[in-house]
Design a protein around this motif. Structure first.
Motif, mmCIF file in Angstrom:
data_model
loop_
_atom_site.group_PDB
_atom_site.id
_atom_site.type_symbol
_atom_site.label_atom_id
_atom_site.label_comp_id
_atom_site.label_asym_id
_atom_site.label_seq_id
_atom_site.Cartn_x
_atom_site.Cartn_y
_atom_site.Cartn_z
ATOM 1 N N UNK A 173 108.707 45.086 45.977
ATOM 2 C CA UNK A 173 108.300 44.688 47.325
ATOM 3 C C UNK A 173 107.742 45.910 48.034
ATOM 4 N N UNK A 174 106.648 45.707 48.737
ATOM 5 C CA UNK A 174 106.022 46.785 49.504
ATOM 6 C C UNK A 174 106.104 46.418 50.976
ATOM 7 N N UNK A 175 106.477 47.405 51.824
ATOM 8 C CA UNK A 175 106.582 47.130 53.255
ATOM 9 C C UNK A 175 106.273 48.394 54.048
ATOM 10 N N UNK A 176 106.172 48.232 55.347
ATOM 11 C CA UNK A 176 106.006 49.342 56.298
ATOM 12 C C UNK A 176 104.769 50.206 56.028
ATOM 13 N N UNK A 177 103.664 49.588 55.708
ATOM 14 C CA UNK A 177 102.427 50.340 55.478
ATOM 15 C C UNK A 177 101.950 50.959 56.792
ATOM 16 N N UNK A 178 101.751 52.279 56.761
ATOM 17 C CA UNK A 178 101.262 53.011 57.934
ATOM 18 C C UNK A 178 100.222 54.025 57.486
ATOM 19 N N UNK A 179 99.275 54.301 58.353
ATOM 20 C CA UNK A 179 98.238 55.282 58.069
ATOM 21 C C UNK A 179 98.432 56.495 58.957
ATOM 22 N N UNK A 180 98.184 57.667 58.395
ATOM 23 C CA UNK A 180 98.265 58.909 59.151
ATOM 24 C C UNK A 180 96.933 59.219 59.799
ATOM 25 N N UNK A 181 96.803 60.430 60.288
ATOM 26 C CA UNK A 181 95.578 60.869 60.954
ATOM 27 C C UNK A 181 94.441 60.985 59.936
ATOM 28 N N UNK A 182 93.361 60.318 60.226
ATOM 29 C CA UNK A 182 92.189 60.333 59.361
ATOM 30 C C UNK A 182 91.391 61.609 59.629
#
Length: 113
Positions: free
Chosen positions: A4-13
């Motif tokens: 299971x994959x959860x809590x996808x977040x992106x950092x500073x591009x």
């Protein structure tokens, strides 16, 4: 094994950089993986545990004995590529893919892997 994959977040591009005819920007991203290994024998559980620790680091892997699952805090990077800064495609930046990424990414980006 159930994952299971959860809590996808992106950092500073990163600021997009024009190289040749395209723009490139490295994007860090983070997510949580829960790998249920309860149906596997003890030897396989240990092999899976060793593999995820090697890939993600000891501090990012926790074994939940009650659930028979590994909880992994994954930190990864991708490269966003665009010809016009409007539409973007993403390529995952992983050391093990570097030999294949040579075909699609400029050296300046490959050096960041």
């Amino acid at each position: 094994m159930k994952i299971d994959m959860s809590n996808l977040k992106f950092g500073a591009v990163e600021k997009p950089e024009k190289i040749g005819n395209e723009y490139f920007a490295v994007v860090p991203y983070f997510f949580t993986l829960k790998c249920n290994v309860s149906s596997m024998n003890d030897d396989m559980k240990k092999k899976i545990g060793a593999a995820v620790i090697q890939k993600y680091g000891k501090n990012n892997v926790q074994y939940l004995a009650a659930e028979g699952a590994y909880l992994i805090n994954a930190r990864m990077r991708a490269c966003a590529i665009s010809p016009d800064r409007k539409t973007w495609k993403f390529v995952i930046l992983e050391k093990e893919y570097k030999s294949q990424l040579v075909k699609v990414l400029p050296k300046k980006i490959l050096d960041k892997i």
